[in-house]
Design a protein around this motif. Structure first.
Motif, short mmCIF file in Angstrom:
data_model
loop_
_atom_site.label_atom_id
_atom_site.label_comp_id
_atom_site.label_asym_id
_atom_site.label_seq_id
_atom_site.Cartn_x
_atom_site.Cartn_y
_atom_site.Cartn_z
N MET A 51 15.59 4.47 3.96
CA MET A 51 14.14 4.16 4.61
C MET A 51 12.92 4.75 3.34
N ALA A 52 13.00 6.18 2.45
CA ALA A 52 12.35 6.51 1.66
C ALA A 52 11.48 5.92 1.02
N ASP A 53 12.14 5.11 1.08
CA ASP A 53 11.68 3.61 -0.36
C ASP A 53 10.58 2.16 0.14
N PRO A 54 10.12 1.75 0.65
CA PRO A 54 10.18 0.96 2.08
C PRO A 54 10.06 0.03 0.55
N ALA A 55 9.12 0.08 -0.74
CA ALA A 55 8.85 -0.73 -1.34
C ALA A 55 10.62 -1.47 -2.00
N GLU A 56 11.07 -0.44 -2.13
CA GLU A 56 12.76 -0.57 -2.23
C GLU A 56 13.05 -1.85 -1.75
N ILE A 57 12.52 -1.38 0.06
CA ILE A 57 13.39 -2.45 0.67
C ILE A 57 12.96 -3.88 0.61
N ASP A 58 11.55 -4.01 0.51
CA ASP A 58 10.69 -5.16 0.13
C ASP A 58 11.09 -5.48 -0.72
N ARG A 59 11.31 -5.30 -2.07
CA ARG A 59 11.85 -6.23 -3.63
C ARG A 59 13.02 -6.51 -2.39
N ILE A 60 14.15 -6.27 -2.01
CA ILE A 60 15.63 -6.43 -1.70
C ILE A 60 15.60 -7.54 -1.17
#
Ligand code: AQP
Length: 344
Positions: free
Chosen positions: A304-313
């Motif tokens: 959760m500390a990297d929301p941009a990575e979650i959005d990318r996935i």
């Protein structure tokens, strides 16, 4: 047509609503089994069904956070976004498009019989959204858009998967085609219906107003242990057989949770704890739950500390889902008589 029918390759689809933080019920009834199916090597497509979530009011900022948190829960629990397709529903517009077609196939009488509609609309159905009423036909679209042959779900979703089969059969019959599979619900394991920790007759649910009624996947070790220690129970010791739990819903629930977390059967659990009181059983359950769940919470926090990575996935998953969905939607529209003359 069933999962065994050769026309359709085995493919799993399932979803979870990001309508709140995920619970132990979502984990044991769905998520844990999603991971098992992925690890069996079956093609797996998993969806955060945000279009379903807005059938009841969702604060927009919270919905975005909850969707990312649910994605983090999937990954932390063992979903590998390279091996499974993981995405949020609204990024693949074919869900809503097929949903409309299936709204025109499903019958009002069928929808009226859905127990989840009755439970969620409550006494004031006039004030419920039209989307809440149509929820099961959008769910049928989610499944049929991928020609999914199997849907792992908890017990509460069985009726909706059966309705999906009725909708598919009616579509096939009305248009004289053999196009949609009759998808099988996969309801397996010791905890297909995890109950509230405060009331053994009520399902554990992410939207229950009482936080003490559920274990959230974000709960830390102390909170998990405390909620289980305070879980409602009766005063009797545990029986030696599962039959002895018949009229003891709270005790049965805790035994089922233990069994599902330990990968054992409820019969094995009661055999081990026969004659022991909850003073012994609850701490053992708390230790087991903390061992299994606390690492998931820790990993979720990291993700959760990297929301941009979650959005990318989620974006990558949506692209891959779209590749499967578009030809099935296009063929559905052709079958129903829509002109399709735009260049791709
Ligand atoms: N208590 C439960 N026991 C076993 N399985 C459960 N599931 C949900 N609660 C339990 C399973 O989790 C999957 C996703 O469910 P959902 O989020 O799409 O909707 P739901 O069934 O309505 O779950 P909730 O937690 O009760 O959500 P709210 O409160 O928003 O309605 C499904 O496979 C479901 O069976």
């Amino acid at each position: 047509m069933t999962a065994a029918q050769p026309k359709f390759t085995p493919r799993i689809f399932s979803g979870i609503q990001p309508s709140g933080g995920l619970t132990l019920g979502n984990y044991l009834g769905a998520l844990k089994r999603f991971v098992e199916k992925q690890d069996e090597g079956i093609e797996t497509i998993y969806c955060l069904v945000d279009l379903h979530a807005i059938t009841v009011w969702q604060d927009p900022a919270r919905l975005r956070d909850q969707t990312r948190e649910a994605a983090a829960a999937f990954i932390a629990a063992g979903i590998d976004p390279k091996r499974s397709i993981l995405f949020n529903q609204s990024q693949v517009s074919a869900h809503a498009e097929l949903g409309w077609v299936l709204n025109c196939v499903a019958r009002m009488g069928w929808m009226n019989r859905m127990t989840q509609w009755k439970d969620k609309a409550g006494k004031d159905a006039e004030k419920a959204s039209l989307g809440l009423f149509a929820y099961p036909s959008l769910m049928a679209a989610d499944i049929l858009l991928y020609h999914a042959t199997m849907v792992p779900v908890g017990e509460d979703q069985k009726q909706h998967v059966e309705l999906c089969r009725d909708i598919a059969a009616k579509f096939n019959h009305d248009y004289g085609v053999d196009f949609f599979p009759l998808t099988e619900p996969l309801i397996e394991g010791a905890a297909t219906r995890v109950m509230s920790l405060r009331d053994g007759t009520k399902k554990m649910s992410k939207s229950d107003p009482s936080d003490a009624s559920r274990i959230n996947l974000t709960d830390d070790a102390d909170t998990i242990a405390q909620k289980l220690r305070k879980a409602r129970t009766d005063a009797e010791p545990l029986p030696g057989t599962v039959a002895g739990l018949k009229h003891r819903p709270e005790a049965r629930n805790l035994v089922n949770i233990y069994a599902a977390l330990a990968g054992r059967t409820p019969a094995q659990v009661v055999a081990e704890y026969e004659g022991k009181g909850f003073g012994t059983f609850k701490p053992a359950l708390a230790d087991l739950a903390v061992a299994k769940l606390a690492p998931i919470a820790t990993e979720m926090k990291r993700l959760m500390a990297d929301p941009a990575e979650i959005d990318r996935i989620l974006g990558d998953g949506a692209d891959r889902a779209d590749v499967i969905a578009q030809p099935i939607l296009a063929r559905t529209l052709e079958i129903t008589g829509m002109i399709r003359s735009r260049k791709p």
